[in-house]
Each structure stands twice: as structure tokens, then as C-alpha cells.
Design an enzyme around this catalytic site. Sequence first.
Site, PDB file in Angstrom:
ATOM      1  CB  ALA A  36     -17.861  -1.501  -3.624  1.00  0.00           C
ATOM      2  NE  ARG A  57     -16.505   4.396  -0.803  1.00  0.00           N
ATOM      3  CZ  ARG A  57     -16.506   3.544  -1.836  1.00  0.00           C
ATOM      4  NH1 ARG A  57     -15.493   2.737  -2.037  1.00  0.00           N
ATOM      5  NH2 ARG A  57     -17.528   3.519  -2.663  1.00  0.00           N
ATOM      6  NE  ARG A  73     -18.420  11.538  -4.319  1.00  0.00           N
ATOM      7  CZ  ARG A  73     -18.848  10.311  -4.631  1.00  0.00           C
ATOM      8  NH1 ARG A  73     -19.604   9.652  -3.758  1.00  0.00           N
ATOM      9  NH2 ARG A  73     -18.528   9.751  -5.774  1.00  0.00           N
ATOM     10  CD  GLU A 100      -2.467   1.805   0.361  1.00  0.00           C
ATOM     11  OE1 GLU A 100      -2.447   3.034   0.126  1.00  0.00           O
ATOM     12  OE2 GLU A 100      -3.132   0.989  -0.313  1.00  0.00           O
ATOM     13  CG  ASP A 128     -12.488   1.589  -8.999  1.00  0.00           C
ATOM     14  OD1 ASP A 128     -13.475   0.958  -9.410  1.00  0.00           O
ATOM     15  OD2 ASP A 128     -12.580   2.491  -8.142  1.00  0.00           O
TER      16      ASP A 128
END
Length: 426
Positions: free
Chosen positions: A333, A112, A203, A37, A320
Site C-alpha cells: 500500500a 483496510r 487469513r 472503476e 500493484d
Amino acid sequence: MSRRTRLRVAICGGGISGLCLAIALAQYPDINVQVFEAAERFKEIGAGVMIWSRTWHILTRLGLGAEFSRIAHAPPDGSNGVGFDFRRSDMSTEGSQFLLVEMPYGCIRFHRAEFLDVLVDNLPPGVAHFGKRLMSYRQDSPHSPVHLQFAGGSTSTCDLLVGCDGIKSCVRGQMMKSLSESEMRPEYLDYVDPVWTGTIAYRGLIPVKRLQADERSPHRAIQRPMMYCGKGKHVVSYSISQGSIVNVVTFASKPEKDGSHHGEPWVTECSQQELLECYADWEPEVESLLKCIDKPTRWAIHHLRPLPLYVAGRVALVGDAAHAMSPHQGAGAGQAIEDAYILSRVLGIADISTLDAALLAYQHVRLPAAYHVLKGSYESGTLYEFNSRLRDDYVQLGPAIERQWSWINNSSVDEDSDRAVQYMVS
């Protein structure tokens, strides 16, 4: 005696797809899995995530059903639920419902960050490596190991590199550039970068207590997933975090700009006034909802052109990185999780001699399926905003919208995974 390693799998990216794949592969103790990551911790951008029954079945098969039930808007029980309640809302007077989509399990919703936390908590110890930004990879021949080069000079070697590194995927970028050069096909370069859909989204999150305080009766957005529709725009709302928060995402589209370049940054802060002006003269129910968003953010919605392949040599794309899509079916997702599950199934019966067959089986099943949803997600946005050829002919529009979700039940996840296994061994 230590168990001999059958495969070494490096996962580039610790989002939903990468963590799901790592958890799914953890059931095979002779597969060595490492997650690299780039950030210093696992994190997800965005607020809400929704899944449908297909994805729920995968999560339960991975042994995660109980934990996800605790953080859903309500524990999923398989009963018929609302997918979305569609209203015509671009009018200053009260709007009207023109479609109610219902299905088993309905729309299963999460915050999320809480969704990611469940995955992180189930990751095997010693698998995650932070601060590992992949700069490049090298595979000297189609059947040789893959060598990884990270920022700062560290390296690693694996039998399979899986790019779970999102819409701006480094892995996809190198894969497509390498194919363009080696096969002398410049069209591969069209798949390196995402393209703007022509849509801007706003959002915001609203505590349910605030929305209740501003209303004489419970706001519809608290009670069920809502789709407020108007010409060239629509507003989505649904509750998350055990029903304590309403997630709101609004969209404003210029279809003629689909495929164009938007420029950076994709995400910025904006004023509440900008948001309210965008939906001026919409029905009071929408106005009262948007007035509860004090600090909205503005997002340029991007997606990928449909890729011709997900696999090159011993490098594969997932989530993605392979099929980033517009959010109009709440499918991103779920499609990433399906990728991870199908790939784990074929890798679970592979060794180094059958790895190539396993990867081709994954691509054979997942590429056309994800393409269908990617294409349908964009088309759904045009339907909600009366920009399709059906415009606002509700007699035809309602059934057309419902058909957009046919992929949920056209096959089962078990049937798809069995088909991948059969393709691999045939």
C-alpha cells in the site's frame, strides 16, 4: 469564465493507488481527473493494511492525517514504536524472542475497508464512474490522445491513462503485449501475468475481546505487531480498528515453486482444522491465536516479475499494476501511495507539451525504488522462515532482517519528489 483544462487524466481502478492519485491531483483545478472503476462500488479485499513513516508523511501532506489518525490502531505521534517482535515459534514448548525491530512511528496499522473509506470520503464529487471495466485502449501515435473502450460499449478519451487496476492489470497486459509486437521482443510477454511465489497464506480476524477471554494474561498479539517464525512458515499478527481487532496472516512456503503457475482461484475458504494442522506443534501462544479463527481463508500469494518500464506512450502503471509484491514488509500500500504522490507532483507542473517528460521522471524515480522493495519483500519472507543462506544463525539473521527496512529512511519522500521534478525539467 470556466478554467481551461490543462490535462485530462483517466485513472483505471478505484483502489488505494487510484483514489490517492485522484485526491493528489484534485489540488490542481485545471487537471481533469476521472476514475473508472469496474465494480459497482469502491471496495478492497483483505483485512489489514500497514504503512511506515514514509507513507504517513505523504498522507499528512495530502491533508488526510487527522482522519487517518482516528482510524489507526493508535494515533501516530512520531515516537519510537515497534515494527515487529520476532520469535522462534515452531516448537511445542514456549518460544523465544530473537529480534525486536523498532523505528520512528513503528508500524501504523488500519482496517483496510476503513482506510479506503477515508480516501472515498475525500474524493472530489463527480470524479468516480462505476461499472466501467476497461476492455482495451488505443493510442494512434506516441503523442496523441488515448481512447478507452469499456465493457458494454461506452468510451472515453484522455491525455493520460493511468493503470491502477491491480495485480491482474488489464492496462499492463495490453501495454506489454503491444510492446512485444511493436518492438518484436517476445520477452515482454513474461510481464503480462503475475507469478506464484510458492507461498500459501491463511487469513483471519479476531475480536480482541475473544482473544482476551481465552487468555489468563493479555496475548502478545494484542500488545504489539508479532512475527512468529519457523522453518518454512511464519505467522504475522497486529491490531487494527483502534485496537479492537487482531489481524492474523499465516504463511507456508515452498521456495522451489516461486515463479510457477498456481491456477485459479487464488482465494478460497478452508477449515480451521487445515489451518491448525499446518502449524501443529508450534508454541502454545500461536496455537491459542489460531484457535480463535473459526473461518480462515486460504490465499495463493503472487507477485510480478520486475517490470522493465512503467510508461509506454501516454499510458502509465501505478501500484500493484506496476509492482505487485509479496506482503512480507507490509509495503504494498505504501509503495502504491508513493507512486501516486510522485506522479501527482510531476503532473502538477506539466502540460500537454511536457507530459512525456513528466512520465519519464516518474518512471526514473519510482521504478528502481519499487523494484528494490519488491525484491526485498520476497527476500524478507525467506529470512523469516529460515530459508535464506543465513538459516537460523540469529547473530547474522537479526541485523539482516533490520537492513531490509533501510529503504524507509534512505531518502525522504520530499527528496524523491524533488528529484523527479528536477529530472523532468533538466
